[in-house]
Design a protein around this motif. Structure first.
Motif, PDB file in Angstrom:
ATOM      1  N   ALA A 136       0.821  -1.210   0.000  1.00 43.43           N
ATOM      2  CA  ALA A 136       0.000   0.000   0.000  1.00 43.43           C
ATOM      3  C   ALA A 136       0.856   1.263   0.000  1.00 43.43           C
ATOM      4  O   ALA A 136       0.514   2.253   0.624  1.00 43.43           O
ATOM      5  CB  ALA A 136      -0.928  -0.016   1.207  1.00 43.43           C
ATOM      6  N   GLY A 137       1.979   1.254  -0.714  1.00 41.89           N
ATOM      7  CA  GLY A 137       2.839   2.416  -0.774  1.00 41.89           C
ATOM      8  C   GLY A 137       2.430   3.373  -1.874  1.00 41.89           C
ATOM      9  O   GLY A 137       1.296   3.364  -2.362  1.00 41.89           O
ATOM     10  N   TYR A 138       3.369   4.222  -2.296  1.00 42.73           N
ATOM     11  CA  TYR A 138       3.071   5.262  -3.271  1.00 42.73           C
ATOM     12  C   TYR A 138       2.606   4.694  -4.611  1.00 42.73           C
ATOM     13  O   TYR A 138       1.759   5.283  -5.281  1.00 42.73           O
ATOM     14  CB  TYR A 138       4.314   6.128  -3.479  1.00 42.73           C
ATOM     15  CG  TYR A 138       4.852   6.735  -2.203  1.00 42.73           C
ATOM     16  CD1 TYR A 138       4.032   7.492  -1.367  1.00 42.73           C
ATOM     17  CD2 TYR A 138       6.168   6.535  -1.824  1.00 42.73           C
ATOM     18  CE1 TYR A 138       4.514   8.036  -0.192  1.00 42.73           C
ATOM     19  CE2 TYR A 138       6.669   7.087  -0.649  1.00 42.73           C
ATOM     20  CZ  TYR A 138       5.849   7.839   0.166  1.00 42.73           C
ATOM     21  OH  TYR A 138       6.332   8.376   1.320  1.00 42.73           O
ATOM     22  N   ASP A 139       3.178   3.565  -5.013  1.00 39.59           N
ATOM     23  CA  ASP A 139       2.775   2.968  -6.294  1.00 39.59           C
ATOM     24  C   ASP A 139       1.294   2.616  -6.331  1.00 39.59           C
ATOM     25  O   ASP A 139       0.683   2.585  -7.393  1.00 39.59           O
ATOM     26  CB  ASP A 139       3.559   1.673  -6.556  1.00 39.59           C
ATOM     27  CG  ASP A 139       5.036   1.931  -6.804  1.00 39.59           C
ATOM     28  OD1 ASP A 139       5.413   3.089  -7.020  1.00 39.59           O
ATOM     29  OD2 ASP A 139       5.800   0.959  -6.777  1.00 39.59           O
ATOM     30  N   ALA A 140       0.740   2.334  -5.165  1.00 40.57           N
ATOM     31  CA  ALA A 140      -0.628   1.825  -5.095  1.00 40.57           C
ATOM     32  C   ALA A 140      -1.664   2.861  -5.505  1.00 40.57           C
ATOM     33  O   ALA A 140      -2.781   2.509  -5.882  1.00 40.57           O
ATOM     34  CB  ALA A 140      -0.928   1.325  -3.686  1.00 40.57           C
ATOM     35  N   THR A 141      -1.307   4.143  -5.448  1.00 37.93           N
ATOM     36  CA  THR A 141      -2.280   5.194  -5.755  1.00 37.93           C
ATOM     37  C   THR A 141      -1.791   6.154  -6.836  1.00 37.93           C
ATOM     38  O   THR A 141      -2.493   7.093  -7.187  1.00 37.93           O
ATOM     39  CB  THR A 141      -2.610   6.008  -4.484  1.00 37.93           C
ATOM     40  OG1 THR A 141      -1.389   6.524  -3.929  1.00 37.93           O
ATOM     41  CG2 THR A 141      -3.300   5.129  -3.449  1.00 37.93           C
ATOM     42  N   ALA A 142      -0.599   5.924  -7.386  1.00 40.96           N
ATOM     43  CA  ALA A 142      -0.002   6.867  -8.331  1.00 40.96           C
ATOM     44  C   ALA A 142      -0.804   7.023  -9.612  1.00 40.96           C
ATOM     45  O   ALA A 142      -0.761   8.072 -10.261  1.00 40.96           O
ATOM     46  CB  ALA A 142       1.421   6.436  -8.674  1.00 40.96           C
TER      47      ALA A 142
END
Length: 298
Positions: free
Chosen positions: A106-112
């Motif tokens: 659930a890091g930055y990649d998950a919502t980019a």
């Protein structure tokens, strides 16, 4: 045992980036991997380059070194486009690519890309569909698939991989569903240990957690009718309480314990100044050139 490294994509190619990959081969590492993220944790606001172009460039300046991701995830990848890029990369490298792949977090990649972060359950479900579809795309000339999360319509992946039947999957897993994916599709298993122990646990607790993960992998293989001895076991260091890069002796002690646990490859992060991976370049290179010899060879 084999010794490999992770080179984070934080340097411009003509300002130290190229030399890191060339140096990794000269130091004798088995493989050099890079993270496949859009940005990462504390390095989010620093320079960060794409994994596939970086590995393509690295393939052009190395000859023996295996190359790969550590790891790719479905967070911003689709099996059809990823398969085409991997086939091309495998061709450019002359068959030296390993795909490290995991379910993501659930890091930055998950919502980019503008979406809501998936729940752990949805990440696991997507991963269970993503990996077998990618497997088909890398081994079949034309693939159609109408799934819950992913679709492909007569997707062509000709001529396929240089490595046959396809390039190897090194699958990162800790939970039961992901370990099942390893047992069904992996040529290697990757673990970072129990992330909850990273800052507050002990080396002994971490090793016991990894031992338990390894035993669960054996059970998953048994459930699939697969001999677990046929799987490579890769330990990605840097996110456990251990400090194997503190000294050559520390590495030899660490690696010996995990070799006895059945691990076949240890991966060390190349030093990154002013980061959590800011370690001694001299010690890192001494481990690369002397570590396995002191351990008893590979």
């Amino acid at each position: 045992m084999r010794l490999s490294t992770v080179i984070l994509p934080v340097r411009r190619w003509h300002d130290g980036g190229r030399e890191q990959w060339v140096r990794a081969e000269r130091l004798g590492f088995h493989a050099a991997y890079t993270y496949d993220h859009l940005s990462w944790r504390s390095l989010r606001d620093r320079a960060w380059f794409g994994a596939i172009p970086t590995l393509t460039a690295a393939a052009g300046v190395t000859e023996r070194l295996r190359l790969g991701t550590m790891v790719t995830s479905p967070n911003f990848r689709h099996p059809v486009t990823l398969a085409k890029e991997l086939i091309t990369l495998d061709d450019v490298s002359g068959g030296r690519i390993t795909l490290g792949i995991g379910a993501g977090a659930a890091g930055y990649d998950a919502t980019a890309l503008g979406q809501e972060a998936w729940s752990p359950r949805e990440r696991a479900a997507r991963f269970e569909e993503f990996v077998p579809l990618l497997d088909r795309l890398l081994t079949e000339d034309a693939v159609s698939h109408d799934g819950t999360y992913y679709s492909a319509s007569e997707a062509r992946t000709i001529p396929g991989c240089v490595q046959r039947p396809r390039l190897p999957f090194a699958i990162a897993a800790a939970g039961p569903r992901a370990l099942g994916v390893v047992a069904r599709h992996g040529q290697a298993w990757v673990t970072i240990g129990d992330i909850k122990l990273w800052r507050t646990g002990t080396a002994e607790q971490s090793m016991e957690a990894i031992r338990e993960q390894s035993a669960r992998l054996d059970d998953a293989c048994a459930a699939e009718g697969r001999d677990p001895a046929g799987l490579e076991r890769i330990l990605l260091t840097g996110l456990t309480p251990d400090r194997p890069l503190a000294s050559l002796d520390a590495f030899v002690d660490f690696a010996g314990k995990y070799a006895a646990l059945g691990f076949t490859e240890i991966v060390l992060h190349a030093p990154v100044p002013d980061s959590m991976f800011d370690t001694s370049q001299e010690v890192f290179e001494r481990i690369a050139t002397e570590g396995l010899a002191q351990l008893g060879g590979n």
